[in-house]
Design a protein around this motif. Structure first.
Motif, PDB file in Angstrom:
ATOM      1  N   GLN A  81      22.839 131.611 119.781  1.00 36.61           N
ATOM      2  CA  GLN A  81      23.154 131.779 119.126  1.00 36.61           C
ATOM      3  C   GLN A  81      21.856 131.292 117.570  1.00 36.61           C
ATOM      4  OE1 GLN A  81      25.413 133.676 117.805  1.00 36.61           O
ATOM      5  NE2 GLN A  81      27.287 132.175 116.864  1.00 36.61           N
ATOM      6  N   SER A  82      21.283 131.952 116.759  1.00 41.41           N
ATOM      7  CA  SER A  82      20.510 131.242 115.867  1.00 41.41           C
ATOM      8  C   SER A  82      20.617 130.664 114.450  1.00 41.41           C
ATOM      9  CB  SER A  82      19.545 133.022 115.400  1.00 41.41           C
ATOM     10  OG  SER A  82      18.008 132.022 114.804  1.00 41.41           O
ATOM     11  N   ALA A  83      20.509 128.971 114.254  1.00 42.52           N
ATOM     12  CA  ALA A  83      20.684 128.360 113.492  1.00 42.52           C
ATOM     13  C   ALA A  83      19.934 128.036 112.309  1.00 42.52           C
ATOM     14  CB  ALA A  83      22.002 127.970 113.399  1.00 42.52           C
ATOM     15  N   THR A 128      17.820 125.833 117.073  1.00 41.73           N
ATOM     16  CA  THR A 128      17.693 125.540 115.342  1.00 41.73           C
ATOM     17  C   THR A 128      16.867 125.384 114.737  1.00 41.73           C
ATOM     18  OG1 THR A 128      18.474 123.912 113.937  1.00 41.73           O
ATOM     19  CG2 THR A 128      18.357 123.382 116.164  1.00 41.73           C
ATOM     20  N   GLY A 129      16.025 125.501 113.551  1.00 48.73           N
ATOM     21  CA  GLY A 129      14.833 125.367 113.350  1.00 48.73           C
ATOM     22  C   GLY A 129      14.235 124.004 113.264  1.00 48.73           C
ATOM     23  N   ASP A 151       3.045 130.523 108.854  1.00 43.98           N
ATOM     24  CA  ASP A 151       2.135 131.894 109.060  1.00 43.98           C
ATOM     25  C   ASP A 151       2.194 133.254 110.425  1.00 43.98           C
ATOM     26  OD1 ASP A 151       0.324 130.770 107.086  1.00 43.98           O
ATOM     27  OD2 ASP A 151      -1.229 130.646 108.626  1.00 43.98           O
ATOM     28  N   TYR A 152       2.772 133.098 111.263  1.00 47.68           N
ATOM     29  CA  TYR A 152       3.462 134.070 112.058  1.00 47.68           C
ATOM     30  C   TYR A 152       5.095 134.244 111.662  1.00 47.68           C
ATOM     31  CZ  TYR A 152       5.150 135.177 116.339  1.00 47.68           C
ATOM     32  OH  TYR A 152       5.709 136.418 117.934  1.00 47.68           O
ATOM     33  N   LEU A 153       5.350 133.600 110.683  1.00 43.94           N
ATOM     34  CA  LEU A 153       6.740 134.245 110.436  1.00 43.94           C
ATOM     35  C   LEU A 153       5.996 134.606 109.098  1.00 43.94           C
ATOM     36  CD1 LEU A 153       9.962 131.854 109.963  1.00 43.94           C
ATOM     37  CD2 LEU A 153       9.329 133.975 111.764  1.00 43.94           C
ATOM     38  N   PHE A 154       5.069 135.179 108.365  1.00 44.11           N
ATOM     39  CA  PHE A 154       4.303 135.648 107.261  1.00 44.11           C
ATOM     40  C   PHE A 154       3.589 136.981 107.477  1.00 44.11           C
ATOM     41  CE2 PHE A 154       3.333 135.956 103.463  1.00 44.11           C
ATOM     42  CZ  PHE A 154       4.450 135.530 102.428  1.00 44.11           C
ATOM     43  N   TYR A 155       3.116 136.169 109.204  1.00 41.91           N
ATOM     44  CA  TYR A 155       1.855 137.516 108.861  1.00 41.91           C
ATOM     45  C   TYR A 155       2.914 138.069 110.358  1.00 41.91           C
ATOM     46  CZ  TYR A 155      -0.206 136.114 104.499  1.00 41.91           C
ATOM     47  OH  TYR A 155      -0.251 135.548 103.777  1.00 41.91           O
ATOM     48  N   GLY A 156       2.743 137.669 111.006  1.00 43.94           N
ATOM     49  CA  GLY A 156       3.388 138.225 112.135  1.00 43.94           C
ATOM     50  C   GLY A 156       2.330 137.769 113.531  1.00 43.94           C
ATOM     51  N   GLY A 157       2.437 138.634 114.510  1.00 51.73           N
ATOM     52  CA  GLY A 157       1.311 138.386 115.813  1.00 51.73           C
ATOM     53  C   GLY A 157       0.286 139.566 116.436  1.00 51.73           C
ATOM     54  N   GLU A 194      13.555 132.561 105.431  1.00 51.25           N
ATOM     55  CA  GLU A 194      13.303 132.028 107.239  1.00 51.25           C
ATOM     56  C   GLU A 194      14.626 132.438 108.211  1.00 51.25           C
ATOM     57  OE1 GLU A 194      11.285 128.422 108.787  1.00 51.25           O
ATOM     58  OE2 GLU A 194      11.562 128.922 106.458  1.00 51.25           O
ATOM     59  N   THR A 195      15.779 132.676 107.787  1.00 54.67           N
ATOM     60  CA  THR A 195      17.021 132.701 108.351  1.00 54.67           C
ATOM     61  C   THR A 195      16.726 134.088 109.367  1.00 54.67           C
ATOM     62  OG1 THR A 195      18.102 132.188 106.246  1.00 54.67           O
ATOM     63  CG2 THR A 195      19.250 131.487 107.798  1.00 54.67           C
ATOM     64  N   HIS A 196      16.516 133.946 108.388  1.00 55.46           N
ATOM     65  CA  HIS A 196      17.117 136.223 109.250  1.00 55.46           C
ATOM     66  C   HIS A 196      14.798 136.804 109.690  1.00 55.46           C
ATOM     67  CE1 HIS A 196      19.888 137.139 107.557  1.00 55.46           C
ATOM     68  NE2 HIS A 196      19.394 137.068 105.576  1.00 55.46           N
ATOM     69  N   LEU A 197      14.214 135.770 109.339  1.00 55.60           N
ATOM     70  CA  LEU A 197      13.137 136.516 110.419  1.00 55.60           C
ATOM     71  C   LEU A 197      13.441 134.935 111.361  1.00 55.60           C
ATOM     72  CD1 LEU A 197      10.748 135.919 107.016  1.00 55.60           C
ATOM     73  CD2 LEU A 197      11.579 138.043 107.995  1.00 55.60           C
ATOM     74  N   MET A 198      13.832 134.003 111.283  1.00 58.29           N
ATOM     75  CA  MET A 198      13.863 133.343 112.382  1.00 58.29           C
ATOM     76  C   MET A 198      14.593 134.053 113.407  1.00 58.29           C
ATOM     77  SD  MET A 198      15.294 129.292 112.630  1.00 58.29           S
ATOM     78  CE  MET A 198      16.493 129.145 114.760  1.00 58.29           C
TER      79      MET A 198
END
Length: 429
Positions: free
Chosen positions: A368-370, A399-400, A177-183, A313-317
């Motif tokens: 690094q974000s992976a 990592t996720g 939800d956080y990735l999709f609708y933000g904070g 999700e990679t870029h959003l993360m």
């Protein structure tokens, strides 16, 4: 529902009566007013400050529109300060409403509001707090006019550690939800997904777009809208005005000049809608300049611009990690490691990227974000740039998921996303 913004509340408490104007900045609807008018107000009341000693002026409220005139604002505040023996707290919300477009755009035109605020500072029994949704209100102008007496507190939309406890969901669902609708805090009050999407769409069109168009007198609104969509599609990618111009041409958008693109990017960063991360040559210890990366301050606004159709999700993360680092008070750059390598018998120049070079005082981290590390080959790919950095600062791969924290043979720390996002001291594990 009460959302505690303890990091920011503690900052305000520490700065109380420090002789400076506390300037609370941040994107519209991120919680500046709530922090000042609810959390900090309640703190002062509970600490014994009488209600009549707190003078609140929300300039974006129609009931207070006449006080957008600095002279009337000054008269109103002084009329409320009736006892020279009492100590007063003045709260001015969305102070940019008291600055005209001409004052904002023309550096030779004096900004009358600054005179009002400076006048209040001269009174020993007044502590002044203002909020603003545009960094042009703060930046070089305000620091010059306040002669070193402005003290910024920048706040962001909810971090995941603030969002998760009040979301009512487990951390996996809360994260999606956080990735999709933000904070943005009000998202948590919307009853369903459709309502959340409508709210974010309305903010983009009726608040953020309108603010920028009116503040900077923009005539080509469609061009600005197109630029915002291009940036939203390219979070985490290297960009500059020339590349963006080429993207417009290749995608069939109306042509926009490079100077106009540069100005629009400046307006978006000044309004805190996007943030930029500059490129830093780690070995050469210098900034490279363009291209650089842009990240959205709130992912929900970014997704709404794209009609919720580009959920990578990679870029959003990566964007969420950047926002978290900024929330924690770090300075964040994009790292570049220059190498000379042999390929096919030839000595060639090669650049490896480090997602984030993170600094705070004497501390530095390379991150690094992976999204996933499914095998050794992927681990080697992600750590290639980190291994080539010739210093002993900590190197981390995030990592996720809920991967346990561990350290590999190269001394690189690998940690799961939730360990990082939910523990402010995670970088020092």
């Amino acid at each position: 529902m009460e959302i505690r913004r303890d990091r920011y509340l503690k900052k305000l408490i520490r700065k109380r009566n420090n002789g400076l104007i506390k300037v609370i900045t941040g994107i519209r609807r991120c919680g500046k007013s709530y922090l000042l008018f609810s959390l900090y107000y309640d703190y002062l009341i509970n600490d014994g400050v009488p209600e009549d000693c707190i003078i609140s002026v929300p300039l974006d409220d129609d009931d207070y529109v006449e006080y957008c005139d600095p002279q009337k604002l000054n008269e109103y505040i002084k009329s409320r300060m009736t006892d020279s023996k009492k100590h007063y707290y003045v709260f001015i919300d969305e102070a940019q409403y008291a600055i005209t477009t001409k004052e904002m755009k023309d550096p030779d035109v004096p900004i009358r509001l600054y005179g009002v605020l400076n006048g209040l500072l001269r009174k020993k029994n007044v502590d002044v707090y203002v909020t603003g949704s545009n960094s042009k209100f703060l930046s070089s102008d305000i620091m010059t006019e306040f002669r070193g007496r402005g003290d910024e507190i920048h706040i962001a939309p909810l971090s995941f550690s603030e969002y998760f406890p009040v979301s009512g969901k487990d951390k996996y669902d809360a994260w999606q939800d956080y990735l999709f609708y933000g904070g943005l805090p009000h998202i948590l009050a919307e009853p369903d997904n459709e309502s959340k999407e409508v709210y974010l769409d309305r903010l983009n069109s009726e608040i953020y777009m309108r603010d920028i168009v009116e503040r900077y007198d923009i005539r080509d609104v469609d061009a600005l809208d197109s630029l915002m969509r291009v940036i939203a599609s390219a979070i985490g990618s290297l960009s500059n005005p020339l590349r963006i111009s080429d993207t417009f041409k290749s995608n069939g958008y109306k042509s926009i000049s490079i100077p106009t693109i540069s100005n629009y990017l400046k307006y978006l960063t000044e309004s805190f809608i996007i943030q930029k991360a500059e490129r830093y040559d780690i070995k050469g210890r210098k900034y490279i300049g363009t291209p650089l990366k842009y990240y959205y301050t709130d992912l929900g606004l970014r997704n709404a611009l794209l009609n919720f159709r580009q959920f990578e999700e990679t870029h959003l993360m990566e964007n969420a990690i950047y926002n978290e680092l900024i929330y924690r008070g770090y300075k964040v750059d994009v790292g570049v490691v220059d190498l000379r390598v042999n390929e096919s018998g030839k000595r060639i120049h090669k650049q490896l990227e480090v997602d984030f070079v993170v600094n705070q005082g004497s501390k530095r981290y390379y991150i690094q974000s992976a999204y996933a590390l499914p095998n050794q080959e992927k681990i080697e790919q992600e750590q290639a740039s980190l291994i080539k950095i010739p210093d002993s600062f900590k190197k981390i791969i995030i990592t996720g998921g809920n991967t346990p924290v561990w350290r590999n043979d190269y001394g690189i720390t690998i940690m799961g996303l939730f360990d990082f996002m939910l523990n402010e001291d995670s970088l020092d594990y």
